[in-house]
Write a protein that holds these residues in place. Structure first.
Motif, mmCIF file in Angstrom:
data_model
loop_
_atom_site.group_PDB
_atom_site.id
_atom_site.type_symbol
_atom_site.label_atom_id
_atom_site.label_comp_id
_atom_site.label_asym_id
_atom_site.label_seq_id
_atom_site.Cartn_x
_atom_site.Cartn_y
_atom_site.Cartn_z
ATOM 1 N N VAL A 163 0.841 -1.207 0.000
ATOM 2 C CA VAL A 163 0.000 0.000 0.000
ATOM 3 C C VAL A 163 0.870 1.248 0.000
ATOM 4 O O VAL A 163 0.645 2.184 -0.779
ATOM 5 N N ALA A 164 1.894 1.270 0.866
ATOM 6 C CA ALA A 164 2.744 2.460 0.992
ATOM 7 C C ALA A 164 3.455 2.801 -0.301
ATOM 8 O O ALA A 164 3.697 3.978 -0.598
ATOM 9 N N PHE A 165 3.778 1.769 -1.092
ATOM 10 C CA PHE A 165 4.535 1.992 -2.330
ATOM 11 C C PHE A 165 3.715 1.721 -3.588
ATOM 12 O O PHE A 165 4.269 1.664 -4.690
ATOM 13 N N GLU A 166 2.402 1.558 -3.415
ATOM 14 C CA GLU A 166 1.488 1.351 -4.539
ATOM 15 C C GLU A 166 1.962 0.243 -5.475
ATOM 16 O O GLU A 166 1.953 0.386 -6.697
ATOM 17 N N TRP A 167 2.379 -0.871 -4.873
ATOM 18 C CA TRP A 167 2.762 -2.042 -5.655
ATOM 19 C C TRP A 167 1.529 -2.584 -6.409
ATOM 20 O O TRP A 167 0.437 -2.565 -5.882
ATOM 21 N N PRO A 168 1.692 -2.975 -7.690
ATOM 22 C CA PRO A 168 2.937 -3.216 -8.433
ATOM 23 C C PRO A 168 3.442 -2.033 -9.261
ATOM 24 O O PRO A 168 4.337 -2.197 -10.088
ATOM 25 N N GLY A 169 2.894 -0.854 -9.014
ATOM 26 C CA GLY A 169 3.345 0.305 -9.777
ATOM 27 C C GLY A 169 4.521 1.019 -9.150
ATOM 28 O O GLY A 169 4.791 2.184 -9.481
ATOM 29 N N THR A 170 5.251 0.352 -8.258
ATOM 30 C CA THR A 170 6.376 0.969 -7.552
ATOM 31 C C THR A 170 7.526 1.257 -8.512
ATOM 32 O O THR A 170 8.002 0.350 -9.199
ATOM 33 N N PRO A 171 8.002 2.497 -8.576
ATOM 34 C CA PRO A 171 9.123 2.799 -9.479
ATOM 35 C C PRO A 171 10.419 2.146 -9.011
ATOM 36 O O PRO A 171 10.675 2.053 -7.807
#
Length: 290
Positions: A195-203
């Motif tokens: 959630v904190a890194f918006e996975w799977p859209g994590t850069p």
């Protein structure tokens, strides 16, 4: 709560304390052991307009001049944590003649990456701007963190974007200190971290290891040998190796006998025999910078 002066066997006491540290009462237990004559605290200082953009300053007792200053960020999977729980860290650093700044930052799910990194950089800028008011030297500025907080510290120290947004350069840091930090953790499996890194859209450039370079400030990297939360080989060891290959001064060590949680807890006076974390941090801070 047990009296720490009771005849409870030392091994049993450590086992009990380790268990308590996983609960909300753990920080209260540690803070109850903190000395009150080693520091002066100024609390609830705003470093930005948001409710969680606040910090506490711990000054060593006595007259100060050009002391080192360390900004500390706690862990909690970027979703939990309160600066008041880390009074034992502020006291530990102050007891060694170091001005300590313990900062809150905004948390997930209310915010996502990179907001907590941006808050961290802003707190560091506040510390530089106000260091002299607390008897510290802005040229002896360090950033430090444990677990998720060590990630924040690493990103501030390694990825120039965040300090640049605050009008600072990486070269204005005397060094950074990471305790059991996650520096390379894609793909993300932990639900809170997703959630904190918006996975799977994590850069990909959200990972501190990507940013290690010859421009990085000196580093002290500590972790448990057997860390069940953050892989020490993938993060601490790999980061130390990459920085060394870039020509950066790195002091690194893995400790037996401590866990992911008790590594930071060993900074409290009652647990300092578990691992020489405070000793290593103090030596690094006092041997780095101008």
């Amino acid at each position: 709560m047990h009296n720490i002066d009771s005849p409870l066997p030392r091994r049993s006491f450590f086992a009990m304390l380790t268990a308590l540290l996983t609960a909300c009462s753990g920080a209260d237990l540690l803070n109850a052991t903190v000395a009150t004559d080693t520091y002066r605290r100024t609390d609830s200082i705003a470093y930005g307009p948001e409710p969680r953009q606040k910090l506490d300053v711990y000054q060593p007792q006595g007259e100060l001049r050009n002391a080192p200053i360390v900004v500390f960020f706690y862990g909690g999977s970027w979703s939990t944590g309160e600066r008041a729980d880390y009074r034992f860290v502020g006291e530990a650093l102050a007891s060694q003649g170091i001005v300590a700044v313990v900062a809150d930052y905004r948390l997930s799910p209310a915010v996502r990456y990179p907001v907590f990194v941006q808050d961290s950089a802003r707190a560091v800028r506040w510390a530089r701007d106000h260091a002299a008011e607390y008897g510290a030297d802005p040229a002896r500025l360090f950033v430090m963190g444990h677990s998720a907080g060590a990630y924040n510290a690493a990103m501030v120290a390694l990825d120039a974007r965040w300090l640049q947004a605050e009008g600072m350069k990486l070269s204005q840091l005397a060094g950074w200190i990471g305790l059991a930090g996650p520096y390379d953790f894609l793909p993300i499996g932990d639900p809170q971290t997703q959630v904190a890194f918006e996975w799977p859209g994590t850069p990909a450039d959200s990972q501190p290891l990507v940013h290690a370079s010859r421009a990085s400030p000196p580093a002290l990297l500590l972790a448990p040998t057997q860390d069940r939360t953050v892989n020490p080989q993938r993060s601490t060891v790999a980061m130390a190796q990459r920085l060394k290959r870039s020509g950066v001064r790195v002091d690194s060590e893995l400790f037996n006998g401590v866990s992911h949680v008790t590594l930071i807890a060993s900074m409290a006076s009652v647990l300092r025999g578990r691992a020489p974390v405070l000793e290593r941090v103090t030596a690094f801070v006092k041997s780095s910078g101008p």
